[in-house]
Design a protein around this motif. Structure first.
Motif, mmCIF file in Angstrom:
data_model
loop_
_atom_site.group_PDB
_atom_site.id
_atom_site.type_symbol
_atom_site.label_atom_id
_atom_site.label_comp_id
_atom_site.label_asym_id
_atom_site.label_seq_id
_atom_site.Cartn_x
_atom_site.Cartn_y
_atom_site.Cartn_z
ATOM 1 N N ALA A 39 0.822 -1.212 0.000
ATOM 2 C CA ALA A 39 0.000 0.000 0.000
ATOM 3 C C ALA A 39 0.858 1.264 0.000
ATOM 4 O O ALA A 39 0.368 2.338 -0.349
ATOM 5 N N PHE A 40 2.134 1.152 0.368
ATOM 6 C CA PHE A 40 3.028 2.303 0.432
ATOM 7 C C PHE A 40 3.883 2.464 -0.824
ATOM 8 O O PHE A 40 4.731 3.356 -0.876
ATOM 9 N N SER A 41 3.682 1.595 -1.800
ATOM 10 C CA SER A 41 4.430 1.691 -3.047
ATOM 11 C C SER A 41 4.068 3.008 -3.736
ATOM 12 O O SER A 41 2.904 3.380 -3.745
ATOM 13 N N PRO A 42 4.973 3.726 -4.246
ATOM 14 C CA PRO A 42 6.380 3.502 -4.534
ATOM 15 C C PRO A 42 7.331 4.062 -3.470
ATOM 16 O O PRO A 42 8.443 4.479 -3.798
ATOM 17 N N TYR A 43 6.930 4.061 -2.220
ATOM 18 C CA TYR A 43 7.768 4.635 -1.159
ATOM 19 C C TYR A 43 8.052 3.632 -0.042
ATOM 20 O O TYR A 43 8.134 3.999 1.117
ATOM 21 N N ARG A 44 8.210 2.368 -0.390
ATOM 22 C CA ARG A 44 8.417 1.340 0.631
ATOM 23 C C ARG A 44 9.759 1.462 1.340
ATOM 24 O O ARG A 44 9.877 1.063 2.500
ATOM 25 N N SER A 45 10.762 2.034 0.695
ATOM 26 C CA SER A 45 12.047 2.239 1.371
ATOM 27 C C SER A 45 11.895 3.236 2.515
ATOM 28 O O SER A 45 12.492 3.068 3.578
#
Length: 63
Positions: A39-45
């Protein structure tokens, strides 16, 4: 870890990292950490880094 810290790829979820996975499971209340992280893609890092920070803050609060 190289992708997250050296190459600064914003969309890597470290599924094998016990600290990030455990913290996400604890905070979300769900066992399926991959679906929650998706659900946090594109900020999973960035999510992973916040999970590590949260985990470290919990350790400091206990000691």
């Amino acid at each position: 870890m190289i992708g997250i810290f050296h190459f600064q790829d914003p969309d890597i979820w470290p599924a094998g990292d016990a600290a990030a996975v455990g913290t996400l499971r604890r905070l979300s209340g769900r066992e399926d950490h991959v679906a929650v992280a998706a659900a946090f893609s594109p900020y999973r890092s960035i999510l992973a880094r916040y999970m590590w920070i949260s985990r470290d803050a919990d350790k400091e609060a206990v000691t």
